[in-house]
Structure formats: C-alpha cells, structure tokens
Enzyme design. Structure first.
Site, PDB file in Angstrom:
ATOM      1  N   PRO A 145      -3.418  -2.258 -13.469  1.00 53.90           N
ATOM      2  CA  PRO A 145      -2.969  -3.089 -14.601  1.00 53.90           C
ATOM      3  C   PRO A 145      -3.780  -2.826 -15.868  1.00 53.90           C
ATOM      4  O   PRO A 145      -4.992  -2.640 -15.803  1.00 53.90           O
ATOM      5  CB  PRO A 145      -3.193  -4.523 -14.098  1.00 53.90           C
ATOM      6  CG  PRO A 145      -3.162  -4.415 -12.611  1.00 53.90           C
ATOM      7  CD  PRO A 145      -3.769  -3.074 -12.293  1.00 53.90           C
ATOM      8  N   GLY A 180       2.453  -8.763  -0.563  1.00 52.57           N
ATOM      9  CA  GLY A 180       2.011  -9.601   0.569  1.00 52.57           C
ATOM     10  C   GLY A 180       1.627 -10.988   0.070  1.00 52.57           C
ATOM     11  O   GLY A 180       2.028 -12.017   0.626  1.00 52.57           O
ATOM     12  N   TYR A 237      -0.729  -5.418  -1.108  1.00 55.76           N
ATOM     13  CA  TYR A 237      -1.511  -6.605  -1.479  1.00 55.76           C
ATOM     14  C   TYR A 237      -0.684  -7.532  -2.375  1.00 55.76           C
ATOM     15  O   TYR A 237      -0.515  -8.715  -2.063  1.00 55.76           O
ATOM     16  CB  TYR A 237      -2.771  -6.137  -2.207  1.00 55.76           C
ATOM     17  CG  TYR A 237      -3.739  -7.242  -2.581  1.00 55.76           C
ATOM     18  CD1 TYR A 237      -4.537  -7.861  -1.616  1.00 55.76           C
ATOM     19  CD2 TYR A 237      -3.891  -7.642  -3.908  1.00 55.76           C
ATOM     20  CE1 TYR A 237      -5.453  -8.848  -1.973  1.00 55.76           C
ATOM     21  CE2 TYR A 237      -4.810  -8.627  -4.262  1.00 55.76           C
ATOM     22  CZ  TYR A 237      -5.586  -9.228  -3.292  1.00 55.76           C
ATOM     23  OH  TYR A 237      -6.490 -10.200  -3.656  1.00 55.76           O
TER      24      TYR A 237
END
Ligand code: NAD
Ligand code: UDP
Length: 319
Positions: free
Chosen positions: A278, A152, A149
């Site tokens: 994160p 990309g 993700y």
C-alpha cells in the site's frame, strides 16, 4: 475502592507481540487469563514472566482446530501479522483467520461470551481514500500475495457481523493500524523491527521501493488501552473501529529518525517494492475518540526509544 469482577478471559495468539501485553494488562486488572497459542510467531519468552501467576494459564492449541473452554470474554488475536510470516504459508494464514474465527465465534455463541476480533487496516488494501474512515470499503486485490491476510481478515469480519445479526452475539471488531514496540520478534520482518535491528548492528537499512510510501505507527501500550476500552464499551458499540496513531511518516523519514535515535551511521539501500504494497495509510480515529474517549498518547520518537532499548538489550544478551 471499586471492586473488580474477575472475568475468565481467553486471548488467542496470547504469546505474540500484542497478545503478551494484553495478557499482562488483563492479569493486572484482576482477571483470570487463558492464553492460547500455537507458537508459530509467538514466543514463550514473551510470557515467561507470567507463568508463576496462578491466574495465568497457557494452552498450546491451533485456533483452526475446535476447542472447548468456559470463558466470559475472548480476544481473538491468533494470526501472523508480518507480511513475511503470513506469506510463508498463505493457505494456513487464510485458515487461521477464517476457520479460527468460526471456532472462536462458535465457542462464544455456546458459552455466551463477548468476543473481540483483531482486524486490520489491511482490509482497506491500497486505499484510494485518505485518511481511512471505517465507512470505506477498501481497495483489496483478491488474488495477490497479500490476499491470504487481507481477505482472510475481511472474511473474519463478515463472520463476526453475521454471528452478531444471526445469533445476537456481542461482538467488537477493531481495525489495527501498524503497531510496534518491545517484544516484536527481531526477525519479524516488519519495518520498525527491521530498521532498528539494522541500525543497531551497523547493517544497511533496507528501504523497499522509493521509501515515499507512508504508514502511521502506534505504540503498543496505546493500542492495548484501546482494546480494553472497546471490550468494556456499551454493547451497541460493535465496531469496526480504527485504532492507530494518525501521525503519518514516509519510510525514509522513519529510517532517518531511527538512525538519529540509535546514533547509527548505517547507509540506506533501496530494494524492490513488494507486490501490492500500500502507498499510504493513516487512520481516521474519530469513532475511537467518540465511543472510547481514546487517542494515542505516545509520540513516535518516545515509542521508538523504548523499542530501541528492548532490541539493544536483546542484542547485548546475544538473543
Ligand atoms: P504476532 O505474530 O506477534 O502474534 C500473533 C500470534 O498468533 C503469535 O503468538 C502466533 O504464534 C499466534 N498464532 C498464529 N497462528 C495461530 C494459530 N493458527 N493458532 C494459534 N495461534 C496462532 O503479531 P501481533 O503483531 O501481535 O498481531 C496480533 C494480532 O493483531 C494479529 O491478529 C494481527 O493480524 C493483528 N494486527 C496486528 C497489527 C500490528 O501492527 N501489530 C496490525 C494489524 C492487525
Ligand atoms: N519496508 C521497508 N523495509 C523493510 C520492511 C518494510 O521499506 O525492511 C516497508 C514496506 O514495503 C511497507 C512498509 O515498510 O511499505 C511497512 O511494512 P510492514 O511490513 O512493516 O507492514 P505493512 O504495513 O506493509 O503490512
């Protein structure tokens, strides 16, 4: 009264959570909307109320397969956004972002359309700068489970800027920070929908890790307003531009707020933290304020109330 110039607008991923609100707003503004979706995470229920509008058209199409349509503007939203869904078929996720961007940009170049890319705060990875300004290049693992993700979307941004430099294409790149609201899929897997569904059903609230990681949550209506302002902005405003709500909360704070608003006595359970999750995230929205005169209007509690009402109705209807 100001006359609206009717534009033909393509929304890829138009049957998804954000796409469906965007289609609705564009129709409301008097435009002719072509909604394209492969229904991987999108649902007909999100757009069923638009189907009778003669200016709304639905096209079942995968964005990774070339397509030919005549339009004036393109919003490229096609891509699963929930980690659970984008990690389900990671190769397809990268193809959707990269081949999808190539197809959308090729089309925009042929028909000379203005094109907006729905990029993401994930391009900053696990950020070492806080809050995140657009000038930050990020801290992204290129080979982890989120990379399909993150990388990309980063490659899609590269393609957008190369088309802009090489073909003078008019582009708009928006980096979206966690956005929530009605029409999220109840099994979407993202934190807001998970916590609300769990609280409403009296199930345990699943906190990943110690729950001290932070996110900033933007209500969908605020975000869509930002999209529309960015598309209408001067051609010199290409982005990337952050859109998100700078209010920052830990996952424990989010869980406690949802428990209070739903009047639920669900307990909190702690589960392992997913890889590369994160630790902190908050947008610096200086550029959005400056270029779009945009900032979020809806506080977390008000947005959560509307979202809880939506999921409550879904559950009562047994959907
Ligand atoms: P969503 O999963 O509800 O919507 C994505 C839509 O794209 C779905 O309708 C899905 O069926 C469609 N789609 C997926 N792959 C496709 C393909 N190959 N061809 C055609 N259609 C395809 O997610 P969302 O939250 O509405 O996200 C919309 C966009 O915004 C995505 O590009 C996402 O990466 C981006 N974004 C969203 C957030 C957020 O917090 N909601 C944050 C950052 C970025
Ligand atoms: N999360 C959680 N419980 C859940 C779902 C997610 O604690 O049931 C955490 C997840 O680990 C992350 C944050 O909530 O730290 C936001 O996750 P989400 O999947 O919504 O989006 P992300 O910002 O990670 O792409």
């Amino acid at each position: 009264m100001k006359e609206v110039i009717k534009k033909r607008v393509l929304v890829t991923g138009g049957a998804g959570f954000l796409g469906s609100f965007l289609c609705e707003q564009l129709l409301h503004a008097g435009h002719d909307v072509l909604c394209m979706d492969n229904f991987f995470t999108g649902r007909k229920a999100n757009i069923a109320h638009l189907m009778d509008n003669p200016y709304f058209e639905l096209m079942r199409q995968d964005v990774t397969v070339p397509f030919y349509v005549e339009v004036d503007e393109i919003y490229n939203l096609a891509c699963p956004a929930s980690p659970v869904h984008y990690q389900f078929d990671p190769v397809q996720t990268t193809k959707t972002s990269v081949h999808g961007a190539i197809n959308v940009l090729g089309l925009a170049n042929r028909v000379k359309a203005k094109v907006l890319q729905a990029s993401t705060s994930e391009v900053y990875g696990d950020p070492t700068i806080h809050p995140q300004p657009e000038s930050y290049w990020g801290n992204v693992n290129p080979i982890g489970i989120r990379s399909c993700y993150d990388e990309g979307k980063r490659c899609a941004e590269t393609l957008f800027f190369d088309y802009h430099r090489q073909h003078q294409l008019e582009i708009k790149v928006v980096r979206i920070f966690n956005t929530y609201g009605p029409r999220m899929h109840p099994q979407d897997g993202r934190v807001v929908s998970n916590f609300i569904m769990q609280a409403l059903q009296g199930d345990a609230i699943t906190i990943y890790g110690d729950g001290k990681q932070t996110r900033s949550f933007c209500y969908c209506d605020d975000l869509i307003e930002g999209f529309i302002r960015l598309m209408a902005s001067d051609s010199s405003v290409t982005g990337p531009i952050n859109l998100g709500n700078p209010g920052e909360f830990t996952m424990i704070e989010l869980a406690e707020t949802i428990l209070e608003l739903t009047n639920s006595s669900s307990e909190l359970v702690f589960k392992p933290l997913p890889e590369d999750d994160p630790k902190q995230r908050r947008p610096d929205i200086t550029l959005a304020k400056q270029h779009l005169n945009w900032e979020p209007q809806i506080e977390l509690r008000a947005g959560l109330d509307k979202t809880i009402e939506y999921f409550d109705t879904l559950l009562s209807a047994g959907k």
